[in-house]
Design a protein around this motif. Structure first.
Motif, PDB file in Angstrom:
ATOM      1  N   LEU A 188      -3.902   1.330  11.663  1.00  0.00           N
ATOM      2  CA  LEU A 188      -2.878   0.703  10.841  1.00  0.00           C
ATOM      3  C   LEU A 188      -2.843   1.325   9.444  1.00  0.00           C
ATOM      4  O   LEU A 188      -3.891   1.553   8.828  1.00  0.00           O
ATOM      5  CB  LEU A 188      -3.167  -0.800  10.730  1.00  0.00           C
ATOM      6  CG  LEU A 188      -2.212  -1.655   9.891  1.00  0.00           C
ATOM      7  CD1 LEU A 188      -0.802  -1.582  10.432  1.00  0.00           C
ATOM      8  CD2 LEU A 188      -2.698  -3.101   9.876  1.00  0.00           C
ATOM      9  N   GLU A 189      -1.635   1.595   8.957  1.00  0.00           N
ATOM     10  CA  GLU A 189      -1.451   2.010   7.566  1.00  0.00           C
ATOM     11  C   GLU A 189      -1.444   0.758   6.688  1.00  0.00           C
ATOM     12  O   GLU A 189      -0.656  -0.155   6.926  1.00  0.00           O
ATOM     13  CB  GLU A 189      -0.122   2.740   7.405  1.00  0.00           C
ATOM     14  CG  GLU A 189       0.072   3.948   8.301  1.00  0.00           C
ATOM     15  CD  GLU A 189       1.547   4.195   8.573  1.00  0.00           C
ATOM     16  OE1 GLU A 189       2.153   4.974   7.807  1.00  0.00           O
ATOM     17  OE2 GLU A 189       2.079   3.602   9.529  1.00  0.00           O
ATOM     18  N   PRO A 190      -2.283   0.685   5.652  1.00  0.00           N
ATOM     19  CA  PRO A 190      -2.282  -0.503   4.784  1.00  0.00           C
ATOM     20  C   PRO A 190      -0.915  -0.771   4.162  1.00  0.00           C
ATOM     21  O   PRO A 190      -0.526  -1.926   3.976  1.00  0.00           O
ATOM     22  CB  PRO A 190      -3.323  -0.165   3.724  1.00  0.00           C
ATOM     23  CG  PRO A 190      -4.246   0.800   4.392  1.00  0.00           C
ATOM     24  CD  PRO A 190      -3.373   1.613   5.307  1.00  0.00           C
ATOM     25  N   ILE A 191      -0.200   0.281   3.803  1.00  0.00           N
ATOM     26  CA  ILE A 191       1.235   0.209   3.504  1.00  0.00           C
ATOM     27  C   ILE A 191       1.883   1.265   4.381  1.00  0.00           C
ATOM     28  O   ILE A 191       1.537   2.443   4.297  1.00  0.00           O
ATOM     29  CB  ILE A 191       1.547   0.487   2.025  1.00  0.00           C
ATOM     30  CG1 ILE A 191       0.892  -0.553   1.117  1.00  0.00           C
ATOM     31  CG2 ILE A 191       3.066   0.506   1.796  1.00  0.00           C
ATOM     32  CD1 ILE A 191       1.081  -0.275  -0.362  1.00  0.00           C
ATOM     33  N   GLN A 192       2.796   0.850   5.235  1.00  0.00           N
ATOM     34  CA  GLN A 192       3.381   1.817   6.162  1.00  0.00           C
ATOM     35  C   GLN A 192       4.256   2.808   5.408  1.00  0.00           C
ATOM     36  O   GLN A 192       5.017   2.435   4.518  1.00  0.00           O
ATOM     37  CB  GLN A 192       4.174   1.097   7.239  1.00  0.00           C
ATOM     38  CG  GLN A 192       3.278   0.328   8.205  1.00  0.00           C
ATOM     39  CD  GLN A 192       4.037  -0.278   9.348  1.00  0.00           C
ATOM     40  OE1 GLN A 192       5.112  -0.836   9.163  1.00  0.00           O
ATOM     41  NE2 GLN A 192       3.481  -0.191  10.551  1.00  0.00           N
ATOM     42  N   GLY A 193       4.162   4.073   5.770  1.00  0.00           N
ATOM     43  CA  GLY A 193       4.855   5.129   5.061  1.00  0.00           C
ATOM     44  C   GLY A 193       6.234   5.404   5.601  1.00  0.00           C
ATOM     45  O   GLY A 193       7.229   4.836   5.153  1.00  0.00           O
ATOM     46  N   GLU A 194       6.320   6.292   6.581  1.00  0.00           N
ATOM     47  CA  GLU A 194       7.609   6.689   7.144  1.00  0.00           C
ATOM     48  C   GLU A 194       8.387   5.485   7.673  1.00  0.00           C
ATOM     49  O   GLU A 194       9.618   5.482   7.688  1.00  0.00           O
ATOM     50  CB  GLU A 194       7.382   7.710   8.269  1.00  0.00           C
ATOM     51  CG  GLU A 194       8.611   8.093   9.062  1.00  0.00           C
ATOM     52  CD  GLU A 194       9.684   8.761   8.214  1.00  0.00           C
ATOM     53  OE1 GLU A 194      10.863   8.697   8.613  1.00  0.00           O
ATOM     54  OE2 GLU A 194       9.349   9.339   7.160  1.00  0.00           O
ATOM     55  N   GLY A 195       7.687   4.434   8.081  1.00  0.00           N
ATOM     56  CA  GLY A 195       8.354   3.245   8.613  1.00  0.00           C
ATOM     57  C   GLY A 195       9.154   2.478   7.589  1.00  0.00           C
ATOM     58  O   GLY A 195       9.922   1.583   7.958  1.00  0.00           O
ATOM     59  N   GLY A 196       8.966   2.793   6.283  1.00  0.00           N
ATOM     60  CA  GLY A 196       9.773   2.114   5.271  1.00  0.00           C
ATOM     61  C   GLY A 196       8.996   1.558   4.097  1.00  0.00           C
ATOM     62  O   GLY A 196       9.482   0.679   3.392  1.00  0.00           O
ATOM     63  N   PHE A 197       7.777   2.082   3.864  1.00  0.00           N
ATOM     64  CA  PHE A 197       6.929   1.577   2.769  1.00  0.00           C
ATOM     65  C   PHE A 197       6.785   0.058   2.891  1.00  0.00           C
ATOM     66  O   PHE A 197       6.960  -0.691   1.923  1.00  0.00           O
ATOM     67  CB  PHE A 197       7.506   1.962   1.407  1.00  0.00           C
ATOM     68  CG  PHE A 197       7.213   3.390   1.014  1.00  0.00           C
ATOM     69  CD1 PHE A 197       6.967   4.353   1.967  1.00  0.00           C
ATOM     70  CD2 PHE A 197       7.183   3.758  -0.317  1.00  0.00           C
ATOM     71  CE1 PHE A 197       6.700   5.667   1.617  1.00  0.00           C
ATOM     72  CE2 PHE A 197       6.910   5.072  -0.685  1.00  0.00           C
ATOM     73  CZ  PHE A 197       6.669   6.028   0.287  1.00  0.00           C
ATOM     74  N   ILE A 198       6.464  -0.377   4.081  1.00  0.00           N
ATOM     75  CA  ILE A 198       6.354  -1.806   4.372  1.00  0.00           C
ATOM     76  C   ILE A 198       4.999  -2.313   3.900  1.00  0.00           C
ATOM     77  O   ILE A 198       3.952  -1.840   4.345  1.00  0.00           O
ATOM     78  CB  ILE A 198       6.533  -2.072   5.877  1.00  0.00           C
ATOM     79  CG1 ILE A 198       7.914  -1.587   6.331  1.00  0.00           C
ATOM     80  CG2 ILE A 198       6.342  -3.548   6.186  1.00  0.00           C
ATOM     81  CD1 ILE A 198       8.071  -1.505   7.838  1.00  0.00           C
ATOM     82  N   VAL A 199       5.031  -3.261   2.976  1.00  0.00           N
ATOM     83  CA  VAL A 199       3.820  -3.890   2.446  1.00  0.00           C
ATOM     84  C   VAL A 199       3.605  -5.192   3.208  1.00  0.00           C
ATOM     85  O   VAL A 199       4.419  -6.116   3.099  1.00  0.00           O
ATOM     86  CB  VAL A 199       3.949  -4.178   0.942  1.00  0.00           C
ATOM     87  CG1 VAL A 199       2.660  -4.781   0.407  1.00  0.00           C
ATOM     88  CG2 VAL A 199       4.320  -2.907   0.179  1.00  0.00           C
ATOM     89  N   PRO A 200       2.554  -5.300   4.001  1.00  0.00           N
ATOM     90  CA  PRO A 200       2.363  -6.532   4.774  1.00  0.00           C
ATOM     91  C   PRO A 200       2.105  -7.727   3.872  1.00  0.00           C
ATOM     92  O   PRO A 200       1.631  -7.587   2.742  1.00  0.00           O
ATOM     93  CB  PRO A 200       1.139  -6.215   5.644  1.00  0.00           C
ATOM     94  CG  PRO A 200       0.406  -5.145   4.904  1.00  0.00           C
ATOM     95  CD  PRO A 200       1.460  -4.333   4.214  1.00  0.00           C
TER      96      PRO A 200
END
Length: 454
Positions: A227-239
């Motif tokens: 898991l990316e802690p903040i998703q990158g290419e997916g849209g800079f998604i901050v959980p």
């Protein structure tokens, strides 16, 4: 903030239309020999770069708000990094660490052990790219646990190799027609606060994923969560808060290896050395690349000694992994990051930039969400209903910014996100100038769109 000396003037200057004649000529040469599958965001060819600017072959100076996808955090020609590269290249450029080792590899490993989250005993292995790091982290987890299944998440991006394509969520352009992909990869729902059911907490989103894992896979069969802690290419998604700690706690309880993919978020980008620190989590394994070496190809897997030492001798490595020139660049880059306090600089400049974008969003209905941490920021565009992704507006904003000499990047599963990843050493005035052009562009294009809709 620490004063930074720049080699090139840190200002926007357009001498020709973009692209200029020299770039047009190079584009013709490129078309004759470079594979069509390799695309480029900008139609100009770089001749020089420093700090927060890129100068093209026609002498145009562009403001860089992308830093080569979060790579040139200390700038693309930092004097200390360049000197370290030259000094190492003058002695030797390669021996292969698996044949004749050298101190630089060991020194980089020592620095990464000290910098990454957690005070447990760690080990390090170096590679060339983020995809290699992720693929090898999964190899380690499978061998160490004796299990096969791996969980990735919606909107994830982990690379372009066969296994990492399987982990990556978005089909086009990363996976389309490149299968079959590696087996035993399962996808779970991500915490995406802007698009989740209203009121869904991070803990509840994690429990939703955990329930699906237990039902569809079984904890006893699961080797790793990636898991990316903040998703990158997916849209800079901050959980949402609580999502990552809840997943990590469950993984620990069930002997599942938690792999934090910090290829894009790592090395001061989010205002801490690593985004995992923002969440208060300690990954079992952490994958690193991009900002690690000032633009030289280098990546790493860092993590629990018992996991990495479980692999038999010769089971990890590669001809170029931990190249001595790249290691020299990494050591100089890490020195520079500490010298300039780039985590603090990213936090301070990022807070200013985010406030500018948040103020803009209050006036522009086409902006559905502004999010991110440090100098990893995103603007998500939506239609008149406030939720439908607007990829066309996003593409138009990026194109109009480029026409004015400001390079911004797009991303997102739906193609409707502008992402900002400026070099962490960008001058305040340069960042402000680039943001002003972005803000004016959004106002103009979003306003025009609203008039057409009306």
């Amino acid at each position: 903030m620490t004063d930074i000396e720049y080699r090139l003037p840190q200002r926007l200057e357009l001498r020709t239309d973009l692209p200029g004649p020299a770039s047009v000529a190079l584009a013709a040469r490129r078309a004759a020999v470079v594979a069509a599958g390799v695309s480029s965001t900008a139609p100009v060819f770089a001749a020089d770069a420093d700090g927060g600017v890129i100068v093209d072959v026609d002498g145009n100076s562009l403001i860089d708000l992308g830093s080569g996808i979060a790579v040139t955090s200390v700038g693309a020609s930092d004097a200390k990094v360049a000197a370290a590269v030259a000094a190492q290249a003058a002695h030797f450029t390669h021996t292969c660490f698996m044949i004749t080792p050298y101190e630089g590899y060991v020194a980089v490993a020592e620095r990464l052990v000290a910098l990454t989250p957690g005070h447990h005993e760690k080990r390090v292995v170096l590679f060339n790219s983020g995809a290699e790091a992720v693929e090898n982290a999964v190899k380690v987890a499978r061998l160490a646990t004796g299990r096969q299944a791996v969980v990735a998440f919606d909107h994830a991006y982990h690379g372009r190799t066969n296994l990492t394509m399987a982990l990556t969520a978005k089909s086009m352009p990363y996976k389309q027609n490149f299968g079959p992909f590696a087996p035993e990869v399962y996808r779970m729902p991500m915490s995406y606060p802007f698009r989740d059911q209203p009121g869904l907490t991070g803990v509840e989103a994690a429990q939703r994923a955990i329930g699906m894992i237990e039902k569809q896979i079984g904890a006893q069969s699961l080797a790793a969560i990636v898991l990316e802690p903040i998703q990158g290419e997916g849209g800079f998604i901050v959980p949402a808060p609580g999502f990552l700690p809840t997943l990590v706690a469950w993984a620990r309880e069930n002997g599942v290896v938690f792999i934090a993919d910090e290829v894009q978020t790592g090395f001061a980008r989010t205002g801490n050395w690593f985004a995992s620190e923002d969440e208060g989590i300690v990954p079992d394994l952490i994958t690193l690349a991009k900002g690690i070496a000032g633009g030289m190809p280098l990546s790493a897997v860092v993590g629990r000694a018992d996991l990495l030492d479980a692999v038999h001798p010769g089971g990890l490595g590669g001809t170029y992994g931990g190249n001595p020139v790249a290691c020299a660049a990494a050591l100089a880059t890490l020195d520079r990051m500490a010298e300039y306090d780039l985590p603090g600089r990213a936090a301070a400049l990022g807070a200013r930039a985010k406030q500018t974008l948040t103020d803009l969003a209050a006036d522009v209905p086409a902006i559905g969400d502004v999010r991110g941490r440090g100098l990893m920021l995103a603007v998500e565009f939506v239609g008149a209903d406030g939720i439908t992704p607007d990829a066309a507006l996003t593409k138009a904003v990026a194109a109009r910014c480029l026409e004015q000499g400001v390079l911004v990047l797009t991303c997102g599963t739906y193609g409707n996100v502008i992402r900002l990843l400026p070099p962490l050493v960008i001058a305040e005035e340069t960042l402000d100038e680039g943001l002003a052009i972005l803000v004016d562009t959004i106002r103009a294009l979003a306003g025009a769109q609203a008039e057409v809709s009306a």
